[in-house]
Design a protein around this motif. Structure first.
Motif, mmCIF file in Angstrom:
data_model
loop_
_atom_site.group_PDB
_atom_site.id
_atom_site.type_symbol
_atom_site.label_atom_id
_atom_site.label_comp_id
_atom_site.label_asym_id
_atom_site.label_seq_id
_atom_site.Cartn_x
_atom_site.Cartn_y
_atom_site.Cartn_z
ATOM 1 N N THR A 17 0.736 -1.136 -0.107
ATOM 2 C CA THR A 17 -0.175 0.045 0.154
ATOM 3 C C THR A 17 0.778 1.099 -0.005
ATOM 4 O OG1 THR A 17 -1.493 -1.056 1.218
ATOM 5 C CG2 THR A 17 -1.827 1.138 1.360
ATOM 6 N N SER A 18 1.830 1.188 0.824
ATOM 7 C CA SER A 18 2.856 2.652 0.855
ATOM 8 C C SER A 18 3.426 2.542 -0.480
ATOM 9 C CB SER A 18 3.854 2.448 1.800
ATOM 10 O OG SER A 18 3.172 2.250 3.185
ATOM 11 N N LEU A 19 3.895 1.624 -1.175
ATOM 12 C CA LEU A 19 4.627 1.584 -2.235
ATOM 13 C C LEU A 19 3.670 2.157 -3.218
ATOM 14 C CD1 LEU A 19 6.805 -1.631 -2.372
ATOM 15 C CD2 LEU A 19 7.626 0.677 -2.314
ATOM 16 N N LEU A 20 2.426 1.716 -3.366
ATOM 17 C CA LEU A 20 1.535 2.134 -4.576
ATOM 18 C C LEU A 20 1.209 3.610 -4.323
ATOM 19 C CD1 LEU A 20 -0.961 -0.756 -4.802
ATOM 20 C CD2 LEU A 20 0.901 0.023 -6.388
ATOM 21 N N ALA A 21 0.942 4.003 -2.855
ATOM 22 C CA ALA A 21 0.817 5.494 -2.790
ATOM 23 C C ALA A 21 1.712 6.233 -3.142
ATOM 24 C CB ALA A 21 0.331 5.647 -1.359
ATOM 25 N N GLY A 22 3.253 5.860 -3.019
ATOM 26 C CA GLY A 22 4.367 6.663 -3.186
ATOM 27 C C GLY A 22 4.475 6.807 -4.850
ATOM 28 N N ALA A 23 4.288 5.521 -5.399
ATOM 29 C CA ALA A 23 4.247 5.616 -6.749
ATOM 30 C C ALA A 23 3.428 6.644 -7.577
ATOM 31 C CB ALA A 23 4.262 4.087 -7.451
ATOM 32 N N CYS A 24 1.987 6.510 -7.041
ATOM 33 C CA CYS A 24 1.046 7.520 -7.486
ATOM 34 C C CYS A 24 1.354 9.196 -7.281
ATOM 35 C CB CYS A 24 -0.236 7.078 -6.849
ATOM 36 S SG CYS A 24 -0.930 5.658 -7.618
ATOM 37 N N GLY A 44 4.354 10.270 -6.822
ATOM 38 C CA GLY A 44 5.559 10.533 -7.913
ATOM 39 C C GLY A 44 5.083 10.863 -8.998
ATOM 40 N N ALA A 45 4.290 10.164 -9.559
ATOM 41 C CA ALA A 45 3.590 10.435 -10.922
ATOM 42 C C ALA A 45 2.788 11.332 -10.989
ATOM 43 C CB ALA A 45 2.500 8.896 -11.420
ATOM 44 N N VAL A 46 2.168 11.935 -10.070
ATOM 45 C CA VAL A 46 1.318 13.198 -10.076
ATOM 46 C C VAL A 46 2.459 14.401 -10.237
ATOM 47 C CG1 VAL A 46 -0.258 14.675 -9.005
ATOM 48 C CG2 VAL A 46 -0.714 12.090 -9.394
ATOM 49 N N ALA A 47 3.396 13.898 -9.362
ATOM 50 C CA ALA A 47 4.153 15.153 -9.157
ATOM 51 C C ALA A 47 4.889 15.529 -10.381
ATOM 52 C CB ALA A 47 5.102 15.009 -7.776
ATOM 53 N N LYS A 48 5.767 14.389 -10.842
ATOM 54 C CA LYS A 48 6.357 14.696 -12.301
ATOM 55 C C LYS A 48 5.549 15.128 -13.371
ATOM 56 C CE LYS A 48 10.496 13.372 -11.381
ATOM 57 N NZ LYS A 48 11.833 14.070 -11.522
ATOM 58 N N THR A 49 4.246 14.605 -13.427
ATOM 59 C CA THR A 49 3.566 15.103 -14.554
ATOM 60 C C THR A 49 3.211 16.613 -14.523
ATOM 61 O OG1 THR A 49 2.415 12.814 -14.539
ATOM 62 C CG2 THR A 49 1.329 14.816 -15.677
ATOM 63 N N THR A 50 3.098 17.046 -13.029
ATOM 64 C CA THR A 50 2.691 18.624 -12.883
ATOM 65 C C THR A 50 3.675 19.292 -13.167
ATOM 66 O OG1 THR A 50 1.283 17.859 -11.284
ATOM 67 C CG2 THR A 50 1.828 20.185 -11.158
ATOM 68 N N ILE A 51 4.937 18.909 -12.968
ATOM 69 C CA ILE A 51 6.203 19.846 -12.952
ATOM 70 C C ILE A 51 6.987 19.554 -14.200
ATOM 71 C CG2 ILE A 51 8.571 19.808 -11.880
ATOM 72 C CD1 ILE A 51 6.238 20.858 -10.037
ATOM 73 N N ALA A 52 6.911 18.801 -14.934
ATOM 74 C CA ALA A 52 7.410 18.373 -16.168
ATOM 75 C C ALA A 52 7.400 19.585 -17.136
ATOM 76 C CB ALA A 52 6.995 17.349 -17.087
ATOM 77 N N PRO A 53 6.303 20.505 -17.585
ATOM 78 C CA PRO A 53 6.464 21.489 -18.235
ATOM 79 C C PRO A 53 7.306 22.733 -17.872
ATOM 80 C CG PRO A 53 4.080 20.985 -18.154
ATOM 81 C CD PRO A 53 5.024 19.885 -17.015
ATOM 82 N N PHE A 54 7.405 22.873 -16.438
ATOM 83 C CA PHE A 54 8.145 23.887 -15.900
ATOM 84 C C PHE A 54 9.680 23.604 -15.867
ATOM 85 C CE2 PHE A 54 3.860 24.467 -13.879
ATOM 86 C CZ PHE A 54 3.746 25.725 -14.342
ATOM 87 N N ASP A 55 9.819 22.370 -15.668
ATOM 88 C CA ASP A 55 11.232 21.806 -15.860
ATOM 89 C C ASP A 55 11.763 21.784 -17.206
ATOM 90 O OD1 ASP A 55 13.461 20.608 -14.352
ATOM 91 O OD2 ASP A 55 13.026 18.453 -15.237
#
Length: 75
Positions: free
Chosen positions: A18-25, A27-38
């Motif tokens: 459960t912790s691994l899945l929550a962390g993966a989700c 991370g995916a949301v964070a990277k998707t949000t930040i990618a254009p600014f990066d």
């Protein structure tokens, strides 16, 4: 109180998964949000000129108009 009861019912491997899945989700949301600014940040690092938020958003808008939404996630 209800959340403690749910956690008590989970076995140790279930808690880990459960912790691994929550962390993966998260991370995916964070990277998707930040990618254009990066992408904009990298653009400003390789070009001559000072950074400004106005030029940053102008770059993002122009890349969207010229190359489409997926251009923000290239590279």
């Amino acid at each position: 109180m209800d959340q403690k009861n749910e956690q008590a019912k989970l076995s140790n491997p279930q808690k880990i998964i459960t912790s691994l899945l929550a962390g993966a989700c998260a991370g995916a949301v964070a990277k998707t949000t930040i990618a254009p600014f990066d992408r904009a940040k990298i653009n400003f690092q390789v070009r001559v000129g000072e950074f400004s938020y106005r030029r940053c958003f102008q770059f993002l808008r122009e890349s969207y108009v010229k190359e489409g939404f997926l251009s923000w996630y290239r590279g």
